[in-house]
Design a protein around this motif. Structure first.
Motif, PDB file in Angstrom:
ATOM      1  N   UNK A 217     -20.552 -32.178  23.270  1.00 36.81           N
ATOM      2  CA  UNK A 217     -21.040 -33.565  23.265  1.00 36.81           C
ATOM      3  C   UNK A 217     -20.475 -34.342  24.450  1.00 36.81           C
ATOM      4  N   UNK A 218     -19.210 -34.078  24.811  1.00 37.27           N
ATOM      5  CA  UNK A 218     -18.582 -34.785  25.924  1.00 37.27           C
ATOM      6  C   UNK A 218     -18.628 -33.999  27.222  1.00 37.27           C
ATOM      7  N   UNK A 219     -19.272 -32.846  27.219  1.00 34.83           N
ATOM      8  CA  UNK A 219     -19.401 -32.049  28.443  1.00 34.83           C
ATOM      9  C   UNK A 219     -20.860 -31.879  28.850  1.00 34.83           C
ATOM     10  N   UNK A 220     -21.772 -32.584  28.175  1.00 40.82           N
ATOM     11  CA  UNK A 220     -23.197 -32.425  28.462  1.00 40.82           C
ATOM     12  C   UNK A 220     -23.551 -32.946  29.848  1.00 40.82           C
ATOM     13  N   UNK A 221     -22.797 -33.901  30.366  1.00 44.70           N
ATOM     14  CA  UNK A 221     -23.082 -34.468  31.682  1.00 44.70           C
ATOM     15  C   UNK A 221     -22.325 -33.749  32.799  1.00 44.70           C
ATOM     16  N   UNK A 222     -21.785 -32.560  32.500  1.00 44.54           N
ATOM     17  CA  UNK A 222     -21.092 -31.715  33.478  1.00 44.54           C
ATOM     18  C   UNK A 222     -19.962 -32.481  34.171  1.00 44.54           C
ATOM     19  N   UNK A 223     -18.954 -32.927  33.410  1.00 47.83           N
ATOM     20  CA  UNK A 223     -17.864 -33.718  34.002  1.00 47.83           C
ATOM     21  C   UNK A 223     -16.947 -32.861  34.859  1.00 47.83           C
ATOM     22  N   UNK A 224     -16.350 -33.492  35.855  1.00 44.25           N
ATOM     23  CA  UNK A 224     -15.380 -32.800  36.700  1.00 44.25           C
ATOM     24  C   UNK A 224     -14.009 -32.732  36.039  1.00 44.25           C
ATOM     25  N   UNK A 225     -13.739 -33.682  35.131  1.00 42.52           N
ATOM     26  CA  UNK A 225     -12.459 -33.727  34.412  1.00 42.52           C
ATOM     27  C   UNK A 225     -12.766 -33.730  32.923  1.00 42.52           C
ATOM     28  N   UNK A 226     -12.083 -32.854  32.186  1.00 41.59           N
ATOM     29  CA  UNK A 226     -12.269 -32.779  30.738  1.00 41.59           C
ATOM     30  C   UNK A 226     -10.897 -32.920  30.080  1.00 41.59           C
ATOM     31  N   UNK A 227     -10.750 -33.972  29.253  1.00 39.77           N
ATOM     32  CA  UNK A 227      -9.491 -34.284  28.579  1.00 39.77           C
ATOM     33  C   UNK A 227      -9.683 -34.065  27.087  1.00 39.77           C
ATOM     34  N   UNK A 228      -8.809 -33.281  26.491  1.00 39.67           N
ATOM     35  CA  UNK A 228      -8.956 -32.916  25.083  1.00 39.67           C
ATOM     36  C   UNK A 228      -7.654 -33.145  24.332  1.00 39.67           C
ATOM     37  N   UNK A 229      -7.764 -33.820  23.184  1.00 40.50           N
ATOM     38  CA  UNK A 229      -6.602 -34.106  22.346  1.00 40.50           C
ATOM     39  C   UNK A 229      -6.566 -33.092  21.200  1.00 40.50           C
ATOM     40  N   UNK A 230      -5.593 -32.185  21.237  1.00 38.89           N
ATOM     41  CA  UNK A 230      -5.387 -31.164  20.210  1.00 38.89           C
ATOM     42  C   UNK A 230      -6.688 -30.413  19.883  1.00 38.89           C
ATOM     43  N   UNK A 231      -7.285 -29.709  20.848  1.00 39.27           N
ATOM     44  CA  UNK A 231      -8.548 -29.007  20.566  1.00 39.27           C
ATOM     45  C   UNK A 231      -8.404 -27.843  19.602  1.00 39.27           C
ATOM     46  N   UNK A 232      -7.188 -27.363  19.354  1.00 37.46           N
ATOM     47  CA  UNK A 232      -6.986 -26.232  18.447  1.00 37.46           C
ATOM     48  C   UNK A 232      -6.439 -26.659  17.092  1.00 37.46           C
ATOM     49  N   UNK A 233      -6.373 -27.962  16.837  1.00 31.80           N
ATOM     50  CA  UNK A 233      -5.801 -28.448  15.585  1.00 31.80           C
ATOM     51  C   UNK A 233      -6.665 -28.024  14.395  1.00 31.80           C
ATOM     52  N   UNK A 234      -6.038 -27.452  13.390  1.00 29.87           N
ATOM     53  CA  UNK A 234      -6.748 -27.058  12.176  1.00 29.87           C
ATOM     54  C   UNK A 234      -7.478 -25.738  12.263  1.00 29.87           C
ATOM     55  N   UNK A 235      -7.357 -25.023  13.365  1.00 32.51           N
ATOM     56  CA  UNK A 235      -8.058 -23.756  13.543  1.00 32.51           C
ATOM     57  C   UNK A 235      -7.100 -22.586  13.356  1.00 32.51           C
ATOM     58  N   UNK A 236      -7.660 -21.443  12.983  1.00 26.71           N
ATOM     59  CA  UNK A 236      -6.848 -20.242  12.896  1.00 26.71           C
ATOM     60  C   UNK A 236      -6.534 -19.728  14.292  1.00 26.71           C
ATOM     61  N   UNK A 237      -5.637 -18.762  14.384  1.00 34.31           N
ATOM     62  CA  UNK A 237      -5.168 -18.298  15.690  1.00 34.31           C
ATOM     63  C   UNK A 237      -6.292 -17.700  16.537  1.00 34.31           C
ATOM     64  N   UNK A 238      -7.226 -16.983  15.892  1.00 39.73           N
ATOM     65  CA  UNK A 238      -8.332 -16.377  16.651  1.00 39.73           C
ATOM     66  C   UNK A 238      -9.273 -17.439  17.202  1.00 39.73           C
ATOM     67  N   UNK A 239      -9.655 -18.410  16.370  1.00 41.91           N
ATOM     68  CA  UNK A 239     -10.546 -19.484  16.829  1.00 41.91           C
ATOM     69  C   UNK A 239      -9.877 -20.335  17.903  1.00 41.91           C
ATOM     70  N   UNK A 240      -8.568 -20.591  17.745  1.00 44.34           N
ATOM     71  CA  UNK A 240      -7.842 -21.374  18.743  1.00 44.34           C
ATOM     72  C   UNK A 240      -7.821 -20.654  20.083  1.00 44.34           C
ATOM     73  N   UNK A 241      -7.595 -19.346  20.057  1.00 40.71           N
ATOM     74  CA  UNK A 241      -7.596 -18.570  21.300  1.00 40.71           C
ATOM     75  C   UNK A 241      -8.970 -18.581  21.954  1.00 40.71           C
ATOM     76  N   UNK A 242     -10.030 -18.520  21.165  1.00 39.73           N
ATOM     77  CA  UNK A 242     -11.389 -18.545  21.709  1.00 39.73           C
ATOM     78  C   UNK A 242     -11.691 -19.888  22.371  1.00 39.73           C
ATOM     79  N   UNK A 243     -11.206 -20.972  21.778  1.00 41.68           N
ATOM     80  CA  UNK A 243     -11.429 -22.299  22.367  1.00 41.68           C
ATOM     81  C   UNK A 243     -10.734 -22.415  23.717  1.00 41.68           C
TER      82      UNK A 243
END
Length: 322
Positions: A188-214
């Motif tokens: 949703x926040x990368x649809x406009x192809x941004x040059x800078x992407x800032x993410x707050x805890x993108x792996x929060x609440x995910x298991x280790x495999x899903x977090x690694x994939x992200x």
């Protein structure tokens, strides 16, 4: 030939919040002073409570294109506040942010950047493709055919092709998995192809495999599109740490380390801390933050120039012979 990209540099960021309690709006009588049994002793409640709290103290960091900068540290270290300042959501009391060595222009920076919050804010009844199309129509002024092409290309990049027609869902409606929902939030926040992407805890609440994939997906975004990725993470695993180009370790609003993980290991050994075998260096550093802070204070004290005072000469009485 690589494109230039965006280099983000923050210098001397200081951010304070007010801790003064607000009075109840329907309270008519306010007790500003209380008198003890002894009428001579008066306690001023406003003076007893501190007025401000230092969330960030002279923070500095640099994030380069084609790389991932991970902000790590325990809860309350100031990670989310720093990300909001870098994204232009908050204004610090002191400090400057530079984009490609020029002072930041917030209006222009919002157009070339994306900010993904920790909490997913999606419409549960929309499908993945409808969610991304809705965001594309808001951010991009393109014909319908080009919008559809951009959405399909992004879904392929995010690995969401197989769930394109599945509802996003929530706790009450069964839809996509937690890792896939986080990918949609990033899209949703990368649809406009941004040059800078800032993410707050993108792996929060995910298991280790899903977090690694992200994180692996974000690493591919940085290396293939030249994006500058800045993210916060609480306790990264060993395989996730290896994907970071540099880390910013914080505690109590201050920077304890800024550089690579290998440099962090060297610094800890310099402080006399031996890293145990088969232990994640970042996790070990976070668990040993109190020791690192004490060692830093000792090193800073030793590095301070000592003022040499002239030795005092003993005064002797002269004997005069007449």
């Amino acid at each position: 030939m690589k494109k230039q990209g965006c280099e983000i540099e923050a210098m001397g960021i200081t951010y304070k919040i007010s801790t003064k309690k607000r009075e109840h709006p329907f309270k008519i009588f306010t007790k500003k002073q209380e008198i003890n049994q002894d009428p001579k002793q008066v306690i001023n409640l406003e003076e007893a409570s501190p007025g401000a709290k230092h969330v960030l103290k002279d923070v500095f960091c640099k994030a380069k294109p084609w790389e991932i900068l991970a902000i790590v540290g325990p809860s309350g270290a100031g990670k989310s506040s720093l990300l909001e300042i870098l994204a232009g959501k908050l204004t610090p009391q002191n400090g400057t942010i530079f984009v490609n060595q020029n002072p930041i222009d917030k209006a222009r920076f919002k157009k070339i950047s994306g900010y993904v919050t920790q909490k997913d804010t999606l419409f549960p009844l929309l499908t993945v493709e409808e969610t991304l199309m809705f965001s594309a129509r808001l951010r991009l002024r393109l014909p319908q055919a080009q919008l559809s092409s951009s959405v399909k290309s992004l879904m392929k990049e995010l690995g969401l092709d197989h769930v394109a027609m599945t509802r996003v869902g929530d706790d009450r409606i069964r839809g996509i998995s937690g890792g896939e929902r986080r990918r949609v939030s990033i899209g949703v926040d990368a649809i406009h192809d941004p040059e800078v992407l800032i993410l707050d805890e993108p792996t929060s609440g995910l298991d280790s495999t899903s977090a690694l994939q992200i994180i692996d997906m974000l690493k591919a975004m940085a290396e293939t599109r030249g994006r500058t990725i800045i993210l916060s993470i609480h306790q990264p695993g060993f395989r996730i740490v290896k994907l970071f180009n540099s880390i910013l370790m914080m505690a109590n609003g201050s920077v304890l380390h800024h550089g690579t993980v290998d440099q962090l290991v060297v610094n800890m050994r310099t402080m006399g801390m031996q890293l145990p075998i088969h232990v994640n260096a970042v996790e070990f550093a976070i668990e040993s933050i109190e020791t690192i802070q004490q060692q830093r204070k000792v090193l800073q004290k030793d590095m301070q120039p000592q003022v040499q005072t002239k030795p005092q000469q003993k005064k002797t009485r002269r004997s005069w012979r007449g």
